[in-house]
Motif scaffolding. Structure first.
Motif, PDB file in Angstrom:
ATOM      1  N   ASN A   1      35.852  41.112  30.388  1.00  0.00           N
ATOM      2  CA  ASN A   1      35.196  42.375  30.132  1.00  0.00           C
ATOM      3  C   ASN A   1      34.151  42.619  31.234  1.00  0.00           C
ATOM      4  O   ASN A   1      33.127  41.939  31.272  1.00  0.00           O
ATOM      5  CB  ASN A   1      34.559  42.326  28.753  1.00  0.00           C
ATOM      6  CG  ASN A   1      33.879  43.595  28.365  1.00  0.00           C
ATOM      7  OD1 ASN A   1      33.268  44.279  29.188  1.00  0.00           O
ATOM      8  ND2 ASN A   1      33.972  43.943  27.097  1.00  0.00           N
ATOM      9  N   PHE A   2      34.436  43.583  32.098  1.00  0.00           N
ATOM     10  CA  PHE A   2      33.532  43.821  33.224  1.00  0.00           C
ATOM     11  C   PHE A   2      32.234  44.505  32.809  1.00  0.00           C
ATOM     12  O   PHE A   2      31.235  44.391  33.522  1.00  0.00           O
ATOM     13  CB  PHE A   2      34.246  44.587  34.338  1.00  0.00           C
ATOM     14  CG  PHE A   2      35.009  43.664  35.240  1.00  0.00           C
ATOM     15  CD1 PHE A   2      34.355  42.906  36.194  1.00  0.00           C
ATOM     16  CD2 PHE A   2      36.373  43.522  35.109  1.00  0.00           C
ATOM     17  CE1 PHE A   2      35.042  42.032  37.013  1.00  0.00           C
ATOM     18  CE2 PHE A   2      37.079  42.658  35.924  1.00  0.00           C
ATOM     19  CZ  PHE A   2      36.411  41.907  36.879  1.00  0.00           C
ATOM     20  N   PHE A  28      31.488  42.024  49.194  1.00  0.00           N
ATOM     21  CA  PHE A  28      32.813  41.718  48.663  1.00  0.00           C
ATOM     22  C   PHE A  28      33.559  40.985  49.766  1.00  0.00           C
ATOM     23  O   PHE A  28      33.518  41.391  50.932  1.00  0.00           O
ATOM     24  CB  PHE A  28      33.583  42.991  48.323  1.00  0.00           C
ATOM     25  CG  PHE A  28      33.276  43.589  46.968  1.00  0.00           C
ATOM     26  CD1 PHE A  28      32.766  42.836  45.936  1.00  0.00           C
ATOM     27  CD2 PHE A  28      33.547  44.928  46.735  1.00  0.00           C
ATOM     28  CE1 PHE A  28      32.522  43.400  44.693  1.00  0.00           C
ATOM     29  CE2 PHE A  28      33.315  45.498  45.504  1.00  0.00           C
ATOM     30  CZ  PHE A  28      32.799  44.734  44.470  1.00  0.00           C
ATOM     31  N   VAL A  29      34.253  39.915  49.401  1.00  0.00           N
ATOM     32  CA  VAL A  29      35.021  39.128  50.358  1.00  0.00           C
ATOM     33  C   VAL A  29      36.423  38.920  49.803  1.00  0.00           C
ATOM     34  O   VAL A  29      36.600  38.627  48.621  1.00  0.00           O
ATOM     35  CB  VAL A  29      34.369  37.741  50.595  1.00  0.00           C
ATOM     36  CG1 VAL A  29      35.189  36.907  51.562  1.00  0.00           C
ATOM     37  CG2 VAL A  29      32.943  37.897  51.091  1.00  0.00           C
ATOM     38  N   ASN A  60      36.057  55.435  38.769  1.00  0.00           N
ATOM     39  CA  ASN A  60      37.215  55.002  39.549  1.00  0.00           C
ATOM     40  C   ASN A  60      37.155  53.506  39.806  1.00  0.00           C
ATOM     41  O   ASN A  60      36.118  52.875  39.678  1.00  0.00           O
ATOM     42  CB  ASN A  60      37.278  55.759  40.879  1.00  0.00           C
ATOM     43  CG  ASN A  60      37.464  57.240  40.671  1.00  0.00           C
ATOM     44  OD1 ASN A  60      38.102  57.669  39.721  1.00  0.00           O
ATOM     45  ND2 ASN A  60      36.901  58.040  41.552  1.00  0.00           N
ATOM     46  N   GLY A  61      38.293  52.957  40.185  1.00  0.00           N
ATOM     47  CA  GLY A  61      38.349  51.547  40.527  1.00  0.00           C
ATOM     48  C   GLY A  61      38.337  50.650  39.304  1.00  0.00           C
ATOM     49  O   GLY A  61      38.690  51.055  38.203  1.00  0.00           O
ATOM     50  N   PHE A  62      37.910  49.419  39.525  1.00  0.00           N
ATOM     51  CA  PHE A  62      37.886  48.433  38.450  1.00  0.00           C
ATOM     52  C   PHE A  62      36.838  47.376  38.787  1.00  0.00           C
ATOM     53  O   PHE A  62      36.229  47.401  39.865  1.00  0.00           O
ATOM     54  CB  PHE A  62      39.262  47.790  38.267  1.00  0.00           C
ATOM     55  CG  PHE A  62      39.709  46.982  39.462  1.00  0.00           C
ATOM     56  CD1 PHE A  62      39.524  45.608  39.493  1.00  0.00           C
ATOM     57  CD2 PHE A  62      40.294  47.599  40.557  1.00  0.00           C
ATOM     58  CE1 PHE A  62      39.921  44.870  40.593  1.00  0.00           C
ATOM     59  CE2 PHE A  62      40.701  46.869  41.658  1.00  0.00           C
ATOM     60  CZ  PHE A  62      40.514  45.496  41.686  1.00  0.00           C
ATOM     61  N   GLY A  63      36.632  46.458  37.899  1.00  0.00           N
ATOM     62  CA  GLY A  63      35.724  45.344  38.160  1.00  0.00           C
ATOM     63  C   GLY A  63      34.312  45.801  38.439  1.00  0.00           C
ATOM     64  O   GLY A  63      33.699  46.534  37.663  1.00  0.00           O
ATOM     65  N   LYS A  75      27.455  56.400  47.751  1.00  0.00           N
ATOM     66  CA  LYS A  75      28.283  56.328  46.544  1.00  0.00           C
ATOM     67  C   LYS A  75      28.731  54.905  46.282  1.00  0.00           C
ATOM     68  O   LYS A  75      28.939  54.123  47.212  1.00  0.00           O
ATOM     69  CB  LYS A  75      29.534  57.195  46.702  1.00  0.00           C
ATOM     70  CG  LYS A  75      29.285  58.674  46.713  1.00  0.00           C
ATOM     71  CD  LYS A  75      30.597  59.416  46.799  1.00  0.00           C
ATOM     72  CE  LYS A  75      30.405  60.912  46.733  1.00  0.00           C
ATOM     73  NZ  LYS A  75      31.683  61.623  46.758  1.00  0.00           N
ATOM     74  N   THR A  76      28.903  54.592  44.989  1.00  0.00           N
ATOM     75  CA  THR A  76      29.514  53.318  44.626  1.00  0.00           C
ATOM     76  C   THR A  76      31.018  53.438  44.840  1.00  0.00           C
ATOM     77  O   THR A  76      31.564  54.549  44.944  1.00  0.00           O
ATOM     78  CB  THR A  76      29.273  52.955  43.149  1.00  0.00           C
ATOM     79  OG1 THR A  76      29.958  53.896  42.320  1.00  0.00           O
ATOM     80  CG2 THR A  76      27.790  52.908  42.813  1.00  0.00           C
TER      81      THR A  76
END
Length: 103
Positions: A1-2, A28-29, A60-63, A75-76
């Motif tokens: 659960n993010f 982020f890698v 939008n996106g995930f995680g 913006k994120t």
């Protein structure tokens, strides 16, 4: 659960420094490795530097996309259109380094 994971990041950041929202860094890698049957292998590494937003923004996106702001942007990832976000993200950068082996 993010949602829980993101809330934990906010909590941990506040433990480190009360005013963490004003100054923080994140990245982020992504590392991709291609192993071929002949024993050769190839590595692609993509890194995107940025910072953590003080609150979740975007759907939008995930995680962790709703809290990650890449350097040079306001913006994120969660607020960016998927196609645009994917063109600048860490996975794409890693893929570009090994892409020629898929052609």
């Amino acid at each position: 659960n993010f949602d829980l994971a993101i809330n934990r990041i906010f909590k941990e950041m506040k433990i480190i420094r009360e005013d963490w929202e004003n100054e923080n860094t994140a990245k982020f890698v992504c590392c991709l490795t291609l192993f071929l049957p002949n024993g050769q292998n190839y590595l692609g590494k993509g890194v995107v530097n940025g910072r953590i937003s003080r609150k979740k923004r975007g759907k939008n996106g995930f995680g962790y996309d709703p809290i990650f702001i890449p350097s040079g942007y306001e913006k994120t990832y969660g607020e960016m259109e998927s196609e645009y976000k994917m063109s600048i993200d860490h996975r794409y950068k890693a893929y570009l380094q090994i892409k020629k082996f898929f052609d």
